[in-house]
Enzyme design. Structure first.
Site, PDB file in Angstrom:
ATOM      1  N   TRP A 159       0.795  -1.224   0.000  1.00  0.00           N
ATOM      2  CA  TRP A 159       0.000   0.000   0.000  1.00  0.00           C
ATOM      3  C   TRP A 159       0.828   1.274   0.000  1.00  0.00           C
ATOM      4  O   TRP A 159       0.289   2.358  -0.159  1.00  0.00           O
ATOM      5  CB  TRP A 159      -0.960   0.028   1.196  1.00  0.00           C
ATOM      6  CG  TRP A 159      -0.402  -0.392   2.526  1.00  0.00           C
ATOM      7  CD1 TRP A 159      -0.600  -1.592   3.138  1.00  0.00           C
ATOM      8  CD2 TRP A 159       0.403   0.366   3.427  1.00  0.00           C
ATOM      9  NE1 TRP A 159       0.040  -1.634   4.358  1.00  0.00           N
ATOM     10  CE2 TRP A 159       0.658  -0.440   4.558  1.00  0.00           C
ATOM     11  CE3 TRP A 159       0.942   1.664   3.382  1.00  0.00           C
ATOM     12  CZ2 TRP A 159       1.436  -0.004   5.644  1.00  0.00           C
ATOM     13  CZ3 TRP A 159       1.712   2.099   4.463  1.00  0.00           C
ATOM     14  CH2 TRP A 159       1.948   1.271   5.571  1.00  0.00           C
ATOM     15  N   ASN A 160       2.153   1.184   0.154  1.00  0.00           N
ATOM     16  CA  ASN A 160       2.905   2.438   0.329  1.00  0.00           C
ATOM     17  C   ASN A 160       3.178   3.152  -0.995  1.00  0.00           C
ATOM     18  O   ASN A 160       3.036   4.372  -1.070  1.00  0.00           O
ATOM     19  CB  ASN A 160       4.197   2.191   1.108  1.00  0.00           C
ATOM     20  CG  ASN A 160       5.096   1.161   0.456  1.00  0.00           C
ATOM     21  OD1 ASN A 160       4.628   0.195  -0.142  1.00  0.00           O
ATOM     22  ND2 ASN A 160       6.392   1.353   0.577  1.00  0.00           N
ATOM     23  N   LYS A 183      -2.765  -8.572  -7.620  1.00  0.00           N
ATOM     24  CA  LYS A 183      -3.613  -8.367  -6.456  1.00  0.00           C
ATOM     25  C   LYS A 183      -3.007  -7.207  -5.654  1.00  0.00           C
ATOM     26  O   LYS A 183      -2.012  -7.385  -4.942  1.00  0.00           O
ATOM     27  CB  LYS A 183      -3.692  -9.646  -5.622  1.00  0.00           C
ATOM     28  CG  LYS A 183      -4.777  -9.613  -4.528  1.00  0.00           C
ATOM     29  CD  LYS A 183      -4.244  -9.000  -3.265  1.00  0.00           C
ATOM     30  CE  LYS A 183      -5.323  -8.879  -2.197  1.00  0.00           C
ATOM     31  NZ  LYS A 183      -4.854  -8.093  -1.031  1.00  0.00           N
ATOM     32  N   GLY A 235       6.407  -6.620   0.196  1.00  0.00           N
ATOM     33  CA  GLY A 235       5.667  -6.455   1.441  1.00  0.00           C
ATOM     34  C   GLY A 235       6.478  -6.909   2.630  1.00  0.00           C
ATOM     35  O   GLY A 235       7.717  -6.956   2.591  1.00  0.00           O
ATOM     36  N   GLU A 257      10.556  -8.849  -2.462  1.00  0.00           N
ATOM     37  CA  GLU A 257      11.177  -7.597  -1.996  1.00  0.00           C
ATOM     38  C   GLU A 257      10.528  -7.289  -0.668  1.00  0.00           C
ATOM     39  O   GLU A 257       9.359  -6.903  -0.609  1.00  0.00           O
ATOM     40  CB  GLU A 257      10.963  -6.488  -3.035  1.00  0.00           C
ATOM     41  CG  GLU A 257      11.915  -5.316  -2.860  1.00  0.00           C
ATOM     42  CD  GLU A 257      11.402  -4.293  -1.875  1.00  0.00           C
ATOM     43  OE1 GLU A 257      11.844  -4.359  -0.693  1.00  0.00           O
ATOM     44  OE2 GLU A 257      10.574  -3.466  -2.242  1.00  0.00           O
ATOM     45  N   LEU A 258      11.305  -7.464   0.422  1.00  0.00           N
ATOM     46  CA  LEU A 258      10.718  -7.508   1.758  1.00  0.00           C
ATOM     47  C   LEU A 258      11.183  -6.327   2.615  1.00  0.00           C
ATOM     48  O   LEU A 258      11.496  -5.266   2.099  1.00  0.00           O
ATOM     49  CB  LEU A 258      11.054  -8.859   2.402  1.00  0.00           C
ATOM     50  CG  LEU A 258      10.652 -10.082   1.562  1.00  0.00           C
ATOM     51  CD1 LEU A 258      11.077 -11.377   2.236  1.00  0.00           C
ATOM     52  CD2 LEU A 258       9.151 -10.088   1.273  1.00  0.00           C
ATOM     53  N   CYS A 291      10.141   0.636   2.452  1.00  0.00           N
ATOM     54  CA  CYS A 291      10.939  -0.513   2.870  1.00  0.00           C
ATOM     55  C   CYS A 291      12.388  -0.122   3.098  1.00  0.00           C
ATOM     56  O   CYS A 291      13.088  -0.740   3.903  1.00  0.00           O
ATOM     57  CB  CYS A 291      10.842  -1.617   1.821  1.00  0.00           C
ATOM     58  SG  CYS A 291      11.282  -1.086   0.160  1.00  0.00           S
ATOM     59  N   GLU A 389      10.976  -3.974  12.010  1.00  0.00           N
ATOM     60  CA  GLU A 389      10.533  -2.939  11.082  1.00  0.00           C
ATOM     61  C   GLU A 389       9.222  -2.330  11.576  1.00  0.00           C
ATOM     62  O   GLU A 389       8.269  -3.046  11.870  1.00  0.00           O
ATOM     63  CB  GLU A 389      10.339  -3.520   9.685  1.00  0.00           C
ATOM     64  CG  GLU A 389       9.993  -2.464   8.654  1.00  0.00           C
ATOM     65  CD  GLU A 389       9.859  -3.022   7.249  1.00  0.00           C
ATOM     66  OE1 GLU A 389      10.343  -2.389   6.305  1.00  0.00           O
ATOM     67  OE2 GLU A 389       9.265  -4.121   7.107  1.00  0.00           O
TER      68      GLU A 389
END
Length: 496
Positions: A159-160, A183, A235, A257-258, A291, A389
């Site tokens: 959502w960022n 999605k 996410g 990508e975390l 992130c 985080e």
């Protein structure tokens, strides 16, 4: 330039995009404007059957449709058209994203004006995915390789920065010849649905780009679907681990990508004005909801107090308010659960012994989900606030003494997404950059990305890379082709 855009009161209603059709659903979800806390749009709350239809449409477009038969040059033309359309509509797309996630309009506008460059870059790469001729150890064989599209991709976006982070996946994937089922986050679905209409306008065939909307159960239906060839996710780390485990059941390829807990390392010989500006940009830009946020500020002890005061002085002046207003410097966090999470972490840090230099509470009187930009001093690297985080506007400041201790603290984390080094010593700059365990390291800068430079993490910050030439390889498979040059029978029971 005047950036203020009014808020219309009409409620927008959107449909999913599956196989070139707009798909409605009896179940609906609300999208809240984080600044007003009010519903501004509604989208379908999809089901597993919608995922089945979307994957089937993407599979048909890949296996049987015109997309699979297009040459790379023809795909490149579609990508360039899409880039032009996005450039034309950047203001509207930015406005939708601002209403969805509360980030500054000027930041979202900057992102959407930059996004076309990704499509132009990968359009240029689409017809250069060439294989190799392999020198053969057998004189009767000619051997070459082909780079072929991996197939149907399930993309799950956060959502960022939903538009930009989808583009990280979509541009190289389309250039490679893949098809997509996307999605988006249930908190920010609108810009992706808006983009779907523009993908069709660009001449990209039906079924190539499908969008399903819903909550986490819909995401689970997608990642568990046996019809996918690849999952591309951005996410939280814990969610990424669950996705990797689900993908393993079907041997579906993944790129993840975390999260991050990125160190911003400031040495005593740094330009402190530049370092203070970089620290503020790294954690309070986008309300800390990136992130790559520079959430850990490591400062050499001899300049710690001076730099801390410079940062605090500027932080006190940060203007919170309507993200659509040109004077606003920090908007709300994106949603109520995140608002609560950020405030909870401040209390955890306080109990653990961190000292609040500025902020430390919700910002009252503004409405919406505002948190004061918060600076914490006396933080040690074993505190939860330094380990986990947060994804919010909280800066944890720590001291170090000497280069070795700085590197030890910086690398003492399960994450490895990004880092920065601030120093005027060119030898130290490169020496430290080489030893930091992070996928991206900035020297005397922070929070910069490029379509041409690979982006991704070490350790628990992810798998694979986005952007640059590395990214397009994530959407292809290598095929080896052997050509028999001698039309003569050979021993059928001997290899080669």
């Amino acid at each position: 330039m005047e950036l203020t855009i009014g808020r219309e009161e009409d409620l927008r209603a959107y449909s999913m995009h599956i196989g070139g059709s707009q798909v409605v659903s009896e179940r609906r979800m609300d999208s809240l404007d984080p600044y007003t806390g009010k519903v501004w749009a509604t989208v379908p709350s999809g089901t597993a059957s919608d995922v089945d239809r979307a994957v089937a449409a993407a599979r048909a477009a890949f296996d049987e449709g015109p997309w699979g038969r297009m040459t790379a040059t023809e795909r490149a033309r579609c990508l360039r058209r899409l880039g032009d359309i996005i450039a034309r509509d950047a203001e509207e797309l930015a406005r939708c994203e601002c209403r969805d996630n509360g980030k500054l309009y000027r930041e979202m506008l900057g992102q959407w004006r930059y996004i076309p460059e990704f499509f132009y870059y990968y359009a240029g790469m689409a017809d250069k995915l060439q294989g190799d001729v392999i020198p053969s150890d057998r004189p009767n064989f000619f051997i070459y390789t082909r780079r072929e599209p991996i197939g149907v991709v399930g993309a799950i976006t956060p959502w960022n920065s939903p538009g930009l982070l989808l583009t990280f996946k979509l541009a190289p994937g389309l250039a490679a010849g893949c098809t997509f089922v996307v999605k988006p986050s249930e908190h920010t679905p609108v810009s992706t649905l808006e983009l779907a209409e523009r993908v069709a306008e660009a001449g990209i065939p039906d079924g190539v780009f499908n969008v399903v909307t819903g909550d986490g159960t819909l995401g689970a239906a997608l990642v568990n679907h046996p019809g996918l060839d690849k999952i591309a996710f951005t996410g939280a780390t814990e969610t990424g681990k669950r996705i990797a485990a689900a993908a393993a059941a079907n041997l579906t390829r993944v790129s993840l990508e975390l999260g991050g807990k990125s160190p911003n390392v400031v040495f005593a010989d740094a330009d402190l004005d530049l370092a203070a500006n970089g620290a503020i940009a790294g954690i309070f830009g986008a309300s800390g909801q990136t992130c790559m946020a520079g959430s850990r500020l490591l400062v050499e002890d001899s300049v710690h107090d001076e730099l801390l005061e410079r940062i605090a002085s500027r932080t006190r002046e940060i203007r919170l308010g309507d993200p659509l207003h040109p004077d606003t410097e920090m908007g709300p966090v994106a949603n109520e659960p995140q608002h609560r999470k950020v405030l909870d972490y401040i209390e955890v840090a306080r109990r653990d012994g961190a000292r609040i230099v500025h902020g430390g509470a919700a910002a009252e009187g503004l409405g919406g989900y505002f948190v004061q930009p918060t600076i914490l001093a006396d933080v040690t690297n074993d505190m939860r606030i330094a380990r986990e985080e947060v994804f919010g506007p909280i800066l944890s400041v720590m001291k170090f003494s000497g280069e070795e201790e700085a590197i030890r603290i910086a690398n003492d984390t399960r994450f490895g997404l990004a880092a920065a080094v601030w120093t005027e010593n060119v030898h130290r700059a490169h020496r430290v950059a080489h030893r930091l365990r992070a996928g991206t390291v900035w020297i005397n800068a922070y929070r910069v990305v490029s379509f041409a430079a690979p982006f991704g993490g070490f350790k628990e910050s992810g798998l694979g890379r986005e952007n640059g030439m590395d990214s397009i390889r994530e959407y292809t498979e290598t095929k080896s082709v052997y050509v028999e040059l001698n039309a003569q029978p050979r021993d059928p029971f001997q290899l080669g």
